[in-house]
Scaffold this motif. Structure first.
Motif, PDB file in Angstrom:
ATOM      1  N   LYS A 419     -17.447 -11.970   8.204  1.00 60.55           N
ATOM      2  CA  LYS A 419     -16.169 -11.702   7.544  1.00 60.55           C
ATOM      3  C   LYS A 419     -15.920 -10.204   7.415  1.00 60.55           C
ATOM      4  N   LEU A 420     -16.984  -9.444   7.164  1.00 60.56           N
ATOM      5  CA  LEU A 420     -16.836  -7.993   7.085  1.00 60.56           C
ATOM      6  C   LEU A 420     -16.467  -7.421   8.452  1.00 60.56           C
ATOM      7  N   ILE A 421     -17.121  -7.911   9.508  1.00 55.61           N
ATOM      8  CA  ILE A 421     -16.786  -7.454  10.859  1.00 55.61           C
ATOM      9  C   ILE A 421     -15.326  -7.755  11.170  1.00 55.61           C
ATOM     10  N   GLU A 422     -14.876  -8.942  10.789  1.00 57.43           N
ATOM     11  CA  GLU A 422     -13.484  -9.328  11.024  1.00 57.43           C
ATOM     12  C   GLU A 422     -12.525  -8.390  10.296  1.00 57.43           C
ATOM     13  N   SER A 423     -12.776  -8.130   9.014  1.00 57.39           N
ATOM     14  CA  SER A 423     -11.849  -7.282   8.245  1.00 57.39           C
ATOM     15  C   SER A 423     -11.838  -5.850   8.771  1.00 57.39           C
TER      16      SER A 423
END
Length: 647
Positions: A419-423
């Protein structure tokens, strides 16, 4: 009057699996029936007919559920599984049979969604032709098809399946994830008009109807699905293909803890079918056994497409911070390559086997750390939902704005998740289509549901955990980025090195499958580690020989059989005392060649308000481990034969 041994589909007595019932009309072995057990009406399966009349009064069978019996091979398989995995027969039958057997279903056709893929008819190369001939001409049994990524294993499956259907025998194709059913269905629907799909995301009625369609079919069928598809009662089974056979999802985690690979082998022995295990990175046990048995190993060493260009593999040392001047965990080299691919309207895949946004939340002032009150494990931040979640028991808490101990407001979140990579990538490339695939994805956003977008190149950047590293063939993909290659390498488990190698080799295998130049960028804190190096070069033989020597030295599979015993109590004192008591008993009773490790805390010592301590037993003979179970107390203990992980 006829008398039959009928196994109820619910556990009635711990010491008895079947009971005698009568019927005025003759019935067949494998017939599904309704029976009275006490005052309850239950479903049951006829195991065999009793030739002698019972000396005691018996109840009559109430009614038959299906007019057609289950093939005898599947009844034998259920009995074998109950014995081999030391599991009640009722638990096995609940796994083999669909729910709601007694319900009347409205007849309807279950639509199989098969995305259209651009297919060109091509001839099998010499290696593929030899593989097909060896599988079909050889004796029935299990064959390991070890082919490098892009070697055309699916084309071999299709040709062997075609020849099997021509012989009027059915085919079952197993996939490790529901997500991969779309790709296999697309491939097989192109060549076979009637494909049955079954998986757990279907409703109870849909699965029951598909099961009935298989049971009553008079024509050979092609069935595609995850491990439970093996139990579809198809007419005259002739072939079982297990794609990506190395995946741990083929081992069921709940009772009965069976291996679909082992069950398929037994089913093939009973039906005279062929079993094909396909993988670019087969499990060490499977490869070891295939090497030992002549004719059981087939190697595909060349790409199926002539002039295939190997990907350019570049490794980035994460300890060298100057290489990360633009972003804290996305290297300058990676960002430059992403921008080049996006400018060319090509796809990029970012792989990282950790969910969430950050794995640790703590106070930068006093060191307090957010943990699960039930499991005593760090809570994972999910920034999109603005909550902390335990990935073991699913406990959730609000993200703190200040420390509950020192009341300081300097709360920091560390670690990398999908999720951090996505954001972060959405901040860098706001105008691009970015999709994340992991265990937190909504039902409408799974690989299965969005497969056509992935295949057609409509998604620019693909982010995900291991689900995107398994067997996907994406023609528009040009770069694979592995965010932290050594993330699982240091786990205290004998299979950690094997899983790391497999994930790396499989992720890299998503590119280098065509004549287009492609790239792999691997970030790692341990870039020179032998397992990382073997994974990057997809050098299975080097990995296998190195790890096999370690397994032999440390007495792990394939040189020993394993049994994991877990003691579960509400208090730590009880868990420790009872595990020590059993360990002492086993050391007195068991032969010296059975090695006992522990007792020690389980990897997840606290789960859902309980404490867990475990014993690991290693034995040269599996029968020795089955004998251990007689010393197991009836309560507070769980066991797993042949565990693929000790975590």
């Amino acid at each position: 009057m006829h008398y039959y041994e009928v196994a109820p589909l619910r556990i009635v007595r711990a010491d008895k699996t079947a009971f005698t019932y009568s019927s005025e009309t003759p019935l067949d072995r494998g017939q599904l029936v309704r029976i009275n057990v006490g005052k309850l009406l239950m479903n049951g399966l006829i195991i065999h007919e009793t030739t002698t009349r019972p000396t005691y009064p018996v109840k009559p069978i109430t009614e038959c559920i299906e007019s057609r019996p289950i093939p005898a091979a599947y009844v034998d398989l259920a009995l074998w599984m109950a014995s081999y995995y030391a599991t009640p027969l009722a638990s096995v039958l609940q796994t083999l049979l669909p729910r709601g057997l007694e319900k009347s279903r409205r007849a309807r056709t279950i639509e199989v969604s098969a995305p259209v893929r651009k297919r060109t008819n091509f001839l099998l190369n010499n290696q593929q032709q030899a593989a097909v001939q060896k599988i079909t001409a050889g004796a029935t049994g299990t064959t390991l098809l070890h082919g490098v990524t892009g070697s055309g294993k699916t084309a071999v499956y299709l040709e062997v399946a075609r020849q099997t259907i021509e012989k009027k025998r059915s085919v079952v194709i197993l996939v490790p994830e529901i997500a991969l059913t779309s790709q296999l269905v697309a491939d097989f629907s192109h060549d076979f008009p009637h494909v049955i799909v079954t998986h757990s995301r279907q409703t109870e009625a849909e699965r029951h109807l598909q099961w009935q369609a298989a049971l009553h079919s008079k024509e050979p069928l092609v069935v595609v699905g995850p491990r439970s598809a093996l139990f579809m009662p198809v007419p005259s089974l002739g072939l079982v293909v297990i794609d990506e056979a190395h995946e741990p999802t083929y081992k069921q985690e709940q009772s009965p803890r069976y291996s679909a690979l082992r069950a398929a082998h037994i089913l093939a022995e009973q039906t005279g079918a062929h079993v094909v295990l396909g993988s670019a990175t087969p499990s060490m046990q499977d490869y070891y056994l295939a090497e030992k048995k002549p004719g059981s190993l087939i190697e595909l060493t060349k790409p199926a497409i002539v002039n295939t260009v190997k990907p350019e593999v570049r490794i980035v040392d994460m300890t060298k911070r100057p290489l990360f001047s633009r972003h804290r965990f996305l290297s300058d080299d990676l960002l430059k390559q992403i921008e080049q691919d996006l400018a060319s309207q090509k796809q990029v895949m970012a792989f990282h086997n950790r969910r969430g946004s950050a794995s640790i939340s703590l106070c930068n002032n006093c060191g307090w750390q957010a943990g699960c009150p039930r499991c005593y494990l760090p809570l994972t931040l999910h920034a999109d939902q603005h909550l902390l979640r335990c990935h073991i028991c699913n406990y959730t808490a609000k993200v703190p704005t200040s420390c509950p101990e020192c009341h300081h407001t300097d709360i920091i979140h560390k670690g990398i998740g999908t999720k951090l990579i996505e954001s972060e990538l959405k901040k860098l490339y706001p105008d691009k289509v970015i999709a994340r695939f992991d265990g937190d994805s909504a039902a409408a956003d799974t690989v299965e549901q969005r497969y056509k977008e992935l295949y057609d190149g409509d998604i620019d950047i693909i982010i995900g955990t291991q689900v995107i590293a398994k067997g996907l063939d994406l023609p528009h993909l040009r770069t694979v980025a592995i965010i932290q290659a050594d993330a699982g390498l240091s786990l205290p488990d004998y299979s950690a090195a094997e899983r790391t190698f497999q994930l790396l080799a499989q992720a890299i295998g998503r590119v280098g499958r065509s004549t287009h130049p492609t790239n792999v960028i691997v970030q790692s804190y341990q870039p020179t580690h032998p397992i990382i190096q073997a994974g990057l070069s997809q050098d299975y033989q080097t990995f296998y020989e190195r790890t096999l020597a370690q397994r032999k030295h440390t007495h792990f599979p394939p040189y020993r059989f394993l049994l994991k015993l877990v003691c579960v109590y509400k208090t730590e004192r009880s868990a420790v005392a009872n595990s020590q008591k059993l360990a002492a008993t086993l050391r007195e009773q068991l032969p010296k060649d059975v090695e006992i490790l522990g007792p020690a805390p389980a990897f997840y010592e606290r789960q859902g308000d309980t404490y867990r301590w475990q014993l690991i037993l290693k034995a040269p003979k599996r029968a020795q481990l089955l004998e251990v179970l007689q010393y197991l107390p009836p309560q507070h203990w769980q066991f797993e034969l042949d565990p693929i992980s000790l975590l």
